[in-house]
Write a protein that holds these residues in place. Structure first.
Motif, PDB file in Angstrom:
ATOM      1  N   PHE A 103      -7.013   5.263 -15.237  1.00 54.78           N
ATOM      2  CA  PHE A 103      -6.420   5.465 -16.557  1.00 54.78           C
ATOM      3  C   PHE A 103      -7.284   6.415 -17.377  1.00 54.78           C
ATOM      4  N   PRO A 104      -7.342   7.692 -16.999  1.00 55.05           N
ATOM      5  CA  PRO A 104      -8.234   8.638 -17.680  1.00 55.05           C
ATOM      6  C   PRO A 104      -7.915   8.827 -19.156  1.00 55.05           C
ATOM      7  N   LEU A 105      -6.680   8.566 -19.555  1.00 56.03           N
ATOM      8  CA  LEU A 105      -6.305   8.694 -20.972  1.00 56.03           C
ATOM      9  C   LEU A 105      -6.346   7.350 -21.697  1.00 56.03           C
ATOM     10  N   GLY A 106      -6.787   6.319 -20.996  1.00 55.71           N
ATOM     11  CA  GLY A 106      -6.850   4.992 -21.582  1.00 55.71           C
ATOM     12  C   GLY A 106      -5.733   4.099 -21.072  1.00 55.71           C
ATOM     13  N   LEU A 107      -6.001   2.813 -21.020  1.00 55.69           N
ATOM     14  CA  LEU A 107      -5.017   1.865 -20.505  1.00 55.69           C
ATOM     15  C   LEU A 107      -3.757   1.835 -21.356  1.00 55.69           C
ATOM     16  N   ASP A 108      -3.894   2.050 -22.674  1.00 61.24           N
ATOM     17  CA  ASP A 108      -2.739   1.993 -23.566  1.00 61.24           C
ATOM     18  C   ASP A 108      -1.775   3.150 -23.329  1.00 61.24           C
ATOM     19  N   LYS A 109      -2.238   4.211 -22.639  1.00 60.78           N
ATOM     20  CA  LYS A 109      -1.379   5.357 -22.356  1.00 60.78           C
ATOM     21  C   LYS A 109      -1.020   5.458 -20.883  1.00 60.78           C
ATOM     22  N   ALA A 110      -1.218   4.357 -20.153  1.00 58.56           N
ATOM     23  CA  ALA A 110      -0.957   4.369 -18.719  1.00 58.56           C
ATOM     24  C   ALA A 110       0.535   4.445 -18.437  1.00 58.56           C
ATOM     25  N   ASN A 111       0.899   5.198 -17.404  1.00 57.54           N
ATOM     26  CA  ASN A 111       2.288   5.244 -16.963  1.00 57.54           C
ATOM     27  C   ASN A 111       2.479   4.307 -15.770  1.00 57.54           C
ATOM     28  N   ASN A 112       3.711   4.166 -15.336  1.00 62.50           N
ATOM     29  CA  ASN A 112       4.006   3.227 -14.256  1.00 62.50           C
ATOM     30  C   ASN A 112       3.303   3.606 -12.957  1.00 62.50           C
ATOM     31  N   GLU A 113       3.213   4.897 -12.669  1.00 62.80           N
ATOM     32  CA  GLU A 113       2.552   5.340 -11.443  1.00 62.80           C
ATOM     33  C   GLU A 113       1.086   4.942 -11.442  1.00 62.80           C
ATOM     34  N   ASN A 116       0.816   1.084 -11.073  1.00 64.23           N
ATOM     35  CA  ASN A 116       1.096   0.660  -9.704  1.00 64.23           C
ATOM     36  C   ASN A 116      -0.077   0.974  -8.778  1.00 64.23           C
ATOM     37  N   ALA A 117      -0.689   2.148  -8.980  1.00 65.47           N
ATOM     38  CA  ALA A 117      -1.845   2.515  -8.160  1.00 65.47           C
ATOM     39  C   ALA A 117      -3.000   1.555  -8.405  1.00 65.47           C
ATOM     40  N   ALA A 118      -3.206   1.173  -9.660  1.00 64.77           N
ATOM     41  CA  ALA A 118      -4.280   0.239  -9.987  1.00 64.77           C
ATOM     42  C   ALA A 118      -4.021  -1.140  -9.371  1.00 64.77           C
ATOM     43  N   LEU A 119      -2.779  -1.603  -9.439  1.00 62.46           N
ATOM     44  CA  LEU A 119      -2.449  -2.911  -8.879  1.00 62.46           C
ATOM     45  C   LEU A 119      -2.572  -2.905  -7.353  1.00 62.46           C
ATOM     46  N   THR A 120      -2.159  -1.814  -6.727  1.00 62.60           N
ATOM     47  CA  THR A 120      -2.289  -1.711  -5.271  1.00 62.60           C
ATOM     48  C   THR A 120      -3.752  -1.705  -4.866  1.00 62.60           C
TER      49      THR A 120
END
Length: 319
Positions: A103-113, A116-120
């Motif tokens: 999340f280089p722009l911060g978790l609050d600006k995270a997109n679904n992709e 999903n990558a973080a959860l995987t």
């Protein structure tokens, strides 16, 4: 070659590999590899070898069959991303490093992709037996992986980009199918090595690469399709040597590791055959045999000569 009284059918399975390789693993290397103080390096470098095998197969697929296949490109990227985090941030894993990576722009600006990558990746870290405190902190951050993210499967398949569209040759179809299976198996082996390391309280860290793969790649010609054929033959030798060393090491290491290494023999033996069959699709039998001989002699020299470091595929380490 002494396969140390391996049970059938493994002795028969290893016979063509022993005939393919130009030399056996030196006894001096085995004597060093079995020493308890070298187990950490052996297992960490084995994990690295599994990762590199998957990454190399991915590059071959993308360059020679996936250049105009966006679905394949997307799937390979998604499949490798979790492992890249573990490899490239080795020894620096933390909540902040995880956030910066995904999340280089911060978790609050995270997109679904990104999510999903973080959860995987979190699901992979669980399977690899990461520190429970870190896993708990990451769960609090991004939630728990669901069944989809925990299932490390890939739909990579030539059928996804059909031949009816006229985009893929017979060779490209075969390359995708064989590399697809190899990638999935090597990544699974990577996870298994991590589990073994956890059993023996060994923590993954970065290791400098040995000279083995570089020495083999130096034999690759610089024009196509010969360059591709040589890369495939190099892949065959790396897989065959891995299989041979698993068999030689199995009786010398702790029982859990020995059993694990025996379990890898069948897939590793198939991998080397897959690489050779692919090479034979793009060069004729005579040229194939000539290149197998040339590269095989170089491989044997790399295995038999003295080496500066001890690695899973190294020559004989200098004392």
């Amino acid at each position: 070659m002494n396969t140390l009284n391996l049970p059938m059918p493994y002795s028969a399975l290893l016979e063509p590999i022993n005939n393919f390789l130009y030399c056996s693993t030196p006894k001096q290397w085995l004597a060093i590899a079995k020493e308890p103080e070298n187990l950490k390096v052996l297992l960490i470098d084995h994990a690295n070898a599994e990762w590199k095998a998957a990454a190399t197969a991915s590059k071959l697929m993308l360059k020679y069959a996936g250049a105009n296949q966006p679905l394949i490109q997307q799937e390979i990227k998604a499949l490798l991303a979790p492992y890249e985090f573990i490899i490239f941030r080795a020894g620096r894993w933390s909540v902040q490093v995880f956030i910066d990576w995904f999340f280089p722009l911060g978790l609050d600006k995270a997109n679904n992709e990104q999510l999903n990558a973080a959860l995987t990746t979190l699901a992979l870290m669980q399977r690899c037996k990461f520190d429970q405190q870190l896993l708990s902190q990451l769960h609090d951050l991004v939630g728990s992986p669901n069944d989809n993210s925990a299932n490390r499967t890939s739909t990579l398949s030539a059928k996804a980009e059909t031949r009816s569209e006229g985009q893929l040759s017979d060779f490209q179809i075969a390359l995708i199918e064989k590399m697809r299976l190899l990638i999935k198996e090597e990544l699974h082996h990577f996870e298994q090595v991590f589990s073994i390391m956890h059993q023996f309280n060994i923590h993954y860290q970065n290791l400098t690469a040995g000279s083995y793969a570089k020495g083999l790649i130096s034999q690759v010609r610089h024009y196509e399709p010969q360059a591709l054929a040589d890369k495939l033959i190099v892949g065959a030798y790396i897989e065959a040597r891995s299989c041979e060393r698993f068999a030689m090491l199995a009786p010398l290491l702790p029982e859990a590791i020995g059993q694990f290494y025996i379990s890898l023999l069948r897939s590793e033996a198939r991998h080397y055959q897959d690489y050779l069959s692919l090479a034979n699709m793009i060069i004729d039998e005579q040229e194939l045999q000539q290149r197998v001989n040339n590269i095989g002699q170089q491989e044997a020299q790399l295995i038999s000569q003295q080496d500066k470091v001890f690695r899973f595929h190294s020559g004989i380490p200098v004392s």
